[in-house]
Design an enzyme around this catalytic site. Structure first.
Site, PDB file in Angstrom:
ATOM      1  N   HIS A  62       0.850  -1.182   0.000  1.00 30.84           N
ATOM      2  CA  HIS A  62       0.000   0.000   0.000  1.00 30.84           C
ATOM      3  C   HIS A  62       0.892   1.241   0.000  1.00 30.84           C
ATOM      4  O   HIS A  62       1.576   1.518   0.979  1.00 30.84           O
ATOM      5  CB  HIS A  62      -0.891  -0.002   1.252  1.00 30.84           C
ATOM      6  CG  HIS A  62      -2.027   0.979   1.187  1.00 30.84           C
ATOM      7  ND1 HIS A  62      -1.858   2.322   0.974  1.00 30.84           N
ATOM      8  CD2 HIS A  62      -3.367   0.794   1.309  1.00 30.84           C
ATOM      9  CE1 HIS A  62      -3.026   2.925   0.977  1.00 30.84           C
ATOM     10  NE2 HIS A  62      -3.965   2.019   1.173  1.00 30.84           N
ATOM     11  N   HIS A  90      -2.643   4.430  11.146  1.00 27.17           N
ATOM     12  CA  HIS A  90      -1.370   5.130  11.202  1.00 27.17           C
ATOM     13  C   HIS A  90      -1.425   6.331  12.135  1.00 27.17           C
ATOM     14  O   HIS A  90      -2.487   6.847  12.477  1.00 27.17           O
ATOM     15  CB  HIS A  90      -0.906   5.563   9.807  1.00 27.17           C
ATOM     16  CG  HIS A  90      -1.806   6.547   9.110  1.00 27.17           C
ATOM     17  ND1 HIS A  90      -3.043   6.242   8.671  1.00 27.17           N
ATOM     18  CD2 HIS A  90      -1.605   7.839   8.764  1.00 27.17           C
ATOM     19  CE1 HIS A  90      -3.595   7.285   8.084  1.00 27.17           C
ATOM     20  NE2 HIS A  90      -2.740   8.283   8.133  1.00 27.17           N
ATOM     21  N   GLU A 133      -4.149  16.230   9.377  1.00 35.13           N
ATOM     22  CA  GLU A 133      -4.993  15.946   8.219  1.00 35.13           C
ATOM     23  C   GLU A 133      -6.416  16.470   8.411  1.00 35.13           C
ATOM     24  O   GLU A 133      -7.151  15.999   9.279  1.00 35.13           O
ATOM     25  CB  GLU A 133      -5.042  14.440   7.968  1.00 35.13           C
ATOM     26  CG  GLU A 133      -3.666  13.810   7.753  1.00 35.13           C
ATOM     27  CD  GLU A 133      -3.719  12.304   7.657  1.00 35.13           C
ATOM     28  OE1 GLU A 133      -4.849  11.745   7.687  1.00 35.13           O
ATOM     29  OE2 GLU A 133      -2.658  11.669   7.556  1.00 35.13           O
ATOM     30  N   TYR A 162     -16.158   7.410   1.111  1.00 35.30           N
ATOM     31  CA  TYR A 162     -14.722   7.253   1.282  1.00 35.30           C
ATOM     32  C   TYR A 162     -14.467   5.824   1.718  1.00 35.30           C
ATOM     33  O   TYR A 162     -15.127   5.315   2.629  1.00 35.30           O
ATOM     34  CB  TYR A 162     -14.219   8.248   2.325  1.00 35.30           C
ATOM     35  CG  TYR A 162     -12.737   8.170   2.618  1.00 35.30           C
ATOM     36  CD1 TYR A 162     -11.801   8.269   1.600  1.00 35.30           C
ATOM     37  CD2 TYR A 162     -12.285   7.992   3.918  1.00 35.30           C
ATOM     38  CE1 TYR A 162     -10.449   8.203   1.869  1.00 35.30           C
ATOM     39  CE2 TYR A 162     -10.932   7.935   4.195  1.00 35.30           C
ATOM     40  CZ  TYR A 162     -10.016   8.033   3.174  1.00 35.30           C
ATOM     41  OH  TYR A 162      -8.671   7.968   3.437  1.00 35.30           O
ATOM     42  N   HIS A 175      -7.757  14.745  11.905  1.00 34.10           N
ATOM     43  CA  HIS A 175      -6.860  13.869  12.642  1.00 34.10           C
ATOM     44  C   HIS A 175      -5.534  14.612  12.782  1.00 34.10           C
ATOM     45  O   HIS A 175      -4.768  14.729  11.834  1.00 34.10           O
ATOM     46  CB  HIS A 175      -6.685  12.534  11.902  1.00 34.10           C
ATOM     47  CG  HIS A 175      -7.978  11.813  11.696  1.00 34.10           C
ATOM     48  ND1 HIS A 175      -8.463  11.497  10.446  1.00 34.10           N
ATOM     49  CD2 HIS A 175      -8.899  11.382  12.584  1.00 34.10           C
ATOM     50  CE1 HIS A 175      -9.623  10.872  10.581  1.00 34.10           C
ATOM     51  NE2 HIS A 175      -9.914  10.791  11.861  1.00 34.10           N
ATOM     52  N   HIS A 233      -5.403   6.983  13.659  1.00 31.57           N
ATOM     53  CA  HIS A 233      -6.660   6.921  12.922  1.00 31.57           C
ATOM     54  C   HIS A 233      -6.533   5.877  11.822  1.00 31.57           C
ATOM     55  O   HIS A 233      -5.462   5.317  11.596  1.00 31.57           O
ATOM     56  CB  HIS A 233      -7.053   8.283  12.343  1.00 31.57           C
ATOM     57  CG  HIS A 233      -5.979   8.932  11.510  1.00 31.57           C
ATOM     58  ND1 HIS A 233      -4.846   9.475  12.043  1.00 31.57           N
ATOM     59  CD2 HIS A 233      -5.883   9.122  10.169  1.00 31.57           C
ATOM     60  CE1 HIS A 233      -4.091   9.990  11.096  1.00 31.57           C
ATOM     61  NE2 HIS A 233      -4.684   9.770   9.935  1.00 31.57           N
TER      62      HIS A 233
END
Length: 437
Positions: free
Chosen positions: A288, A331, A337, A346, A361, A367
């Site tokens: 990812h 993470h 963010e 989303y 966040h 989160h």
């Protein structure tokens, strides 16, 4: 009136409304044609290196210095600037909001701006502020310029007609516009009402990120950024000019429309961009990649690789990675963010995060996917799949984003947001397979 291609960031552009109104071979002739005034509009220090030196020459009916009264203080109480500390009592936490409702009363774009977060320091030209806007009426004779930063406008509901001194830009949901620091403009609605988001960037202006090993293609391409053609109003009637300067607001009267630029050339100009022209890249085998691969624009901070602000989108795209957890992983991040959703869902938050909504966040707060999203992504068959009818975005900054009182006390703040992770189970049982019962 219209839009033209911007050949590339840093390149000059030229446009005129009347034949010959743009001087050739000299920027400030002794007597410009048509009785115009030459005026330079600078977005960088005069001695900035050529690659980042930004200025445009405007040829206008009256110079900007002409107004009929002194500036006086005025108030826009919901628009805050950094530093904005100690504005509320809400403790630290992961936060999410439903859409700010459209008001019933008449309210224009400027009066409808509501600051959610501030970061950095407007006095030292570092950091940003994240706003939402709601509007139900046009700015008729009011005009505005922001000396504190450029404004990245992201419509979510209803289109906007941005009438600027350098031309007209129309944007609808799925498009963005950037209004440079100091540009004079007013806003008209293209429907009965409008809602969206604004990133007010106090720092170095937005530019395209370096592609590095990606090479020459993909991400956002310069040819898709469009600047307006010259357009002007020769209108002699009372108007008001409003300025934002060092976090405060001032207004003065003028006896004409300030949108009177007949011709201009240069590289300091407003522009628009259609988010559907963004060409995403990603993993085509396994693992990812970081969300930085979705960066449309970046405002550098002076520290390499650490942005003052990044504007990141999560557009429709194929997901094909094998043996990989495809949604955003859990993470903690040194960046802060601020996310919004323009349309659709989303993939990490299929419930609760709705178009027009917001999540925040802050730096080093954990989160990631909600419990249902994690369960679904962990068990689904990993066939090629296209995410469609979705568009989320993020204003990401190196600075902590401080909440405003409006955001902390808003009736649309979701008090139960943290509960979306309450269903995450302990699956460790000492065996390699874990407990997936």
């Amino acid at each position: 009136m219209g839009l033209s291609y911007m050949p590339g960031f840093g390149n000059d552009f030229e446009t005129e409304t009347l034949p010959g109104s743009l001087p050739q071979g000299r920027n400030s002739p002794q007597r410009p044609v048509y009785g115009l005034y030459a005026e330079q509009f600078s977005g960088s220090p005069f001695t900035a290196p050529r690659g980042i030196n930004e200025r445009s020459w405007l040829y206008r009916i009256r110079p900007s210095v002409k107004h009929t009264g002194r500036f006086r203080s005025t108030e826009y109480p919901f628009w805050k600037s950094a530093p904005n500390i100690g504005d509320h009592e809400l403790p630290l936490g992961q936060l999410r909001w439903n859409p700010v409702p459209i008001p019933n009363e008449r309210i224009d774009f400027l009066s409808g701006i509501r600051t959610m977060t501030t970061a950095g320091d407007v006095f030292t030209q570092a950091g940003m502020a994240a706003h939402v806007y709601v509007a139900t009426s046009n700015m008729t004779n009011d005009h505005f310029f922001n000396a504190d930063g450029e404004m990245l406008v992201v419509p979510q509901l209803g289109g906007l007609r941005l009438l600027t001194e350098m031309g007209i830009i129309e944007i609808r949901p799925g498009e963005i516009a950037v209004l440079p620091r100091g540009l004079v403009f007013r806003v008209e609605l293209m429907e009965d009402h409008a809602r969206g988001y604004i990133c007010e960037n106090y720092g170095a202006k937005f530019t395209l990120p370096d592609r590095g090993p990606i090479g020459a293609n993909c991400l956002a391409n310069p040819r898709d950024f469009k600047t307006p053609c010259a357009w002007f109003e020769d209108r002699d009637e009372p108007c008001r000019l409003i300025a934002k300067w060092c976090g405060k607001f001032f207004a003065t009267e003028i006896d004409h429309s300030p949108l009177d630029v007949v011709a201009w050339h240069g590289n300091y100009a407003p522009y628009k961009y259609d988010l559907s022209t963004y060409s995403p890249v990603g993993s085509i085998l396994f693992d990812h990649p970081d969300p930085s691969i979705f960066t449309v624009l970046t405002a550098p901070s002076g520290e390499e690789g650490t942005a003052n602000v990044d504007f990141v989108i999560f557009p429709p795209r194929w997901q094909v990675a094998e043996n990989t957890f495809r949604p955003p992983w859990y993470h903690r991040n040194i960046m802060s963010e601020f996310m919004g959703l323009i349309e659709g869902k989303y993939d990490a938050k299929e419930e609760g995060f709705v178009p027009g909504g917001i999540s925040l966040h802050n730096m080093m707060l954990a989160h990631g996917p909600d419990a249902d999203g994690y369960e679904k992504a962990s068990r689904t068959e990993l066939k090629p799949m296209k995410l469609e009818s979705t568009m989320a975005f993020m204003f990401e900054t190196r600075y902590p984003q401080m909440l405003t009182r409006f955001a902390a006390e808003s009736e649309v703040r979701q008090d139960n947001y943290i509960d979306c992770w309450s269903g995450l189970k302990k699956r460790f049982n000492g065996t390699p397979e874990g407990d997936w019962s």
